[in-house]
Every structure is written in C-alpha cells, then in structure tokens.
Design an enzyme around this catalytic site. Structure first.
Site, PDB file in Angstrom:
ATOM      1  CE  LYS A  14      -2.366  -0.955   3.809  1.00  0.00           C
ATOM      2  NZ  LYS A  14      -1.859  -2.276   4.218  1.00  0.00           N
ATOM      3  NE  ARG A  89      -4.588  -1.670   9.751  1.00  0.00           N
ATOM      4  CZ  ARG A  89      -3.495  -1.084   9.270  1.00  0.00           C
ATOM      5  NH1 ARG A  89      -3.469   0.200   9.008  1.00  0.00           N
ATOM      6  NH2 ARG A  89      -2.420  -1.780   9.022  1.00  0.00           N
ATOM      7  NE  ARG A 128       7.331  -3.241   5.989  1.00  0.00           N
ATOM      8  CZ  ARG A 128       6.034  -2.924   5.845  1.00  0.00           C
ATOM      9  NH1 ARG A 128       5.575  -2.492   4.696  1.00  0.00           N
ATOM     10  NH2 ARG A 128       5.196  -3.042   6.841  1.00  0.00           N
ATOM     11  NE  ARG A 134       6.137  -0.874  10.484  1.00  0.00           N
ATOM     12  CZ  ARG A 134       5.032  -0.890   9.754  1.00  0.00           C
ATOM     13  NH1 ARG A 134       5.033  -0.345   8.545  1.00  0.00           N
ATOM     14  NH2 ARG A 134       3.935  -1.441  10.212  1.00  0.00           N
ATOM     15  NE  ARG A 146       1.661  -5.390  11.252  1.00  0.00           N
ATOM     16  CZ  ARG A 146       2.757  -5.164  10.530  1.00  0.00           C
ATOM     17  NH1 ARG A 146       3.893  -5.768  10.842  1.00  0.00           N
ATOM     18  NH2 ARG A 146       2.731  -4.340   9.510  1.00  0.00           N
TER      19      ARG A 146
HETATM   20  P1  AMP Z   1       0.620   0.078   8.925  1.00  0.00           P
HETATM   21  O1  AMP Z   1       1.787   0.982   8.795  1.00  0.00           O
HETATM   22  O2  AMP Z   1      -0.568   0.517   8.121  1.00  0.00           O
HETATM   23  O3  AMP Z   1       0.958  -1.374   8.707  1.00  0.00           O
HETATM   24  O4  AMP Z   1       0.135   0.190  10.450  1.00  0.00           O
HETATM   25  C1  AMP Z   1       0.977  -0.190  11.504  1.00  0.00           C
HETATM   26  C2  AMP Z   1       0.185  -0.301  12.796  1.00  0.00           C
HETATM   27  O5  AMP Z   1      -0.403   0.965  13.119  1.00  0.00           O
HETATM   28  C3  AMP Z   1      -0.994  -1.278  12.776  1.00  0.00           C
HETATM   29  O6  AMP Z   1      -0.587  -2.611  13.010  1.00  0.00           O
HETATM   30  C4  AMP Z   1      -1.856  -0.714  13.906  1.00  0.00           C
HETATM   31  O7  AMP Z   1      -1.319  -1.050  15.172  1.00  0.00           O
HETATM   32  C5  AMP Z   1      -1.681   0.783  13.716  1.00  0.00           C
HETATM   33  N1  AMP Z   1      -2.703   1.326  12.792  1.00  0.00           N
HETATM   34  C6  AMP Z   1      -2.489   1.903  11.576  1.00  0.00           C
HETATM   35  N2  AMP Z   1      -3.642   2.273  11.014  1.00  0.00           N
HETATM   36  C7  AMP Z   1      -4.625   1.926  11.896  1.00  0.00           C
HETATM   37  C8  AMP Z   1      -6.048   2.027  11.884  1.00  0.00           C
HETATM   38  N3  AMP Z   1      -6.701   2.552  10.841  1.00  0.00           N
HETATM   39  N4  AMP Z   1      -6.719   1.561  12.963  1.00  0.00           N
HETATM   40  C9  AMP Z   1      -6.087   1.038  14.024  1.00  0.00           C
HETATM   41  N5  AMP Z   1      -4.751   0.881  14.095  1.00  0.00           N
HETATM   42  C10 AMP Z   1      -4.015   1.323  13.041  1.00  0.00           C
END
Ligand code: AMP
Length: 191
Positions: A14, A89, A128, A134, A146
C-alpha cells in the site's frame, strides 16, 4: 474531487503504491500507520499510547484513530482529494469516515484492494523488518497477530464497500510498476 481508500493486508504494498499514486492523481496521502510512527518518533502522548498497541500488532482503538484521521483531513482544506492508506481498518472507522465526509459534501469514490497471498506477505514483512527498524515487522508472532486483526476486523470492510458498489481489487503481486498500472486502470475511470 476523488477520495480513494487503498486497501490490503500488511505488506501488500500500500505504502509503495501510494507514493506513486499520490503524484499521479494529485492526492493528499494519509497513512495512519505513518502518522502513528511520526508521533512515536516525536514521543507525543498520542505516540506513546499508539505504541502500546502497535508493538503487539494490535489495532489502535477506533476512537483515537478516527479523531487523528479527521484532524489530518482538516489540516488539508485545499486538497484535490485524499488517498487513505491503512484507514479505515474497522467497520466503525468506515462508518465514521462516511459520516465525516458527508458533512463536507464529499464521499469515498472507490476502495481498491491489493490482493496477495498471506505466506508471500509474511516473508516480505520479515525481509522488510531487517531494514525498516519496525518492531512489528521483526517478529513472526506479531506479524501473524496483525493478520488475525486484519481477518477479524478489516476483511469485513470488503462487503461494506461492495454494498456501496465501491469495491475494486487488483493483483498485488508483480513488479511495482505493473501493480501501479493495474491500480491506474481502476483509478482512471474516476478521472
Ligand atoms: P501500517 O503501517 O498501516 O501497517 O500500520 C501499523 C500499525 O499501526 C498497525 O498494526 C496498527 O497497530 C496501527 N494502525 C495503523 N492504522 C490503523 C487504523 N486505521 N486503525 C487502528 N490501528 C491502526
């Protein structure tokens, strides 16, 4: 004004695709994961709260996430459109987004999912994690958590957007520019 939700499991690409699409379609890119990480880096109250969930691979609570997203949208009144990446989400987030946009006489134009096989994605994330720093990319158990969060809370959004006739899916496996091309074929229909 076009407002796009980029949808897909962790590691589906994404963020990579959003970097191309935001320029191509002149959209403001809002990644909730990036905004949380920015807050963690700057040790804000929001960052400290989000970290307790993110480090485990859990979703951050809806109330916090929705408020943050709305304030980011409001910071960009001149935007020609938004590219939402990693948001919504949950169904509660999607409903809040619809209501919020409706209040501005706007709506989600389309939701485009990047599809990919789980096992390929887990390997991608572990790879990654070697360079991203991370914590949630470095431990297979957190990565699996996740995916569980995704399957339980995020996957139902596909039906939510299908019911609104706004759901599109493209194959997320392939060279980056091939995937961009597939996404563009969908987005071009809304130009
Ligand atoms: P990402 O970078 O999109 O993979 O997000 C990393 C982490 O941020 C996720 O595993 C969640 O812990 C948190 N996170 C990101 N976006 C959301 C969302 N829309 N709702 C809840 N938690 C989020």
């Amino acid at each position: 004004m076009i407002n796009i939700v980029l949808f897909g499991k962790p590691g589906a690409g994404k963020g990579t695709q959003a970097d191309f699409l935001k320029h191509k379609y002149n959209l403001v890119h809002l990644s909730t994961g990036d905004i949380f990480r920015f807050n963690i880096k700057n040790d804000t109250e929001l960052g400290r709260l989000a970290k307790t969930f993110m480090d485990k691979g859990d979703l951050v609570p809806d109330e916090v996430t929705i408020k943050m997203l709305q304030s980011e949208v409001d910071k960009n009144p001149q935007a020609a459109g938004f590219l939402f990446d990693g948001f919504p989400r949950t169904i509660a987030q999607a409903e809040a987004l619809d209501k919020f946009l409706e209040g501005k006489n706007q709506e989600i134009t389309a939701t485009v999912a990047l599809e990919a096989n789980d096992e390929i994605l887990v390997q991608r994330l572990l790879e990654r994690g070697k360079t991203s720093g991370r914590p949630d990319d470095q431990d297979e158990e957190k990565i699996r958590n996740r995916y569980q969060e995704y399957n339980e809370k995020t996957a139902p959004l596909m039906d939510y957007y299908k019911a609104q006739h706004k759901f599109y899916a493209v194959d997320g496996i392939g060279a980056i520019d091939e995937v961009t091309e597939r996404l563009s074929l969908v987005l071009d229909t809304f130009q």
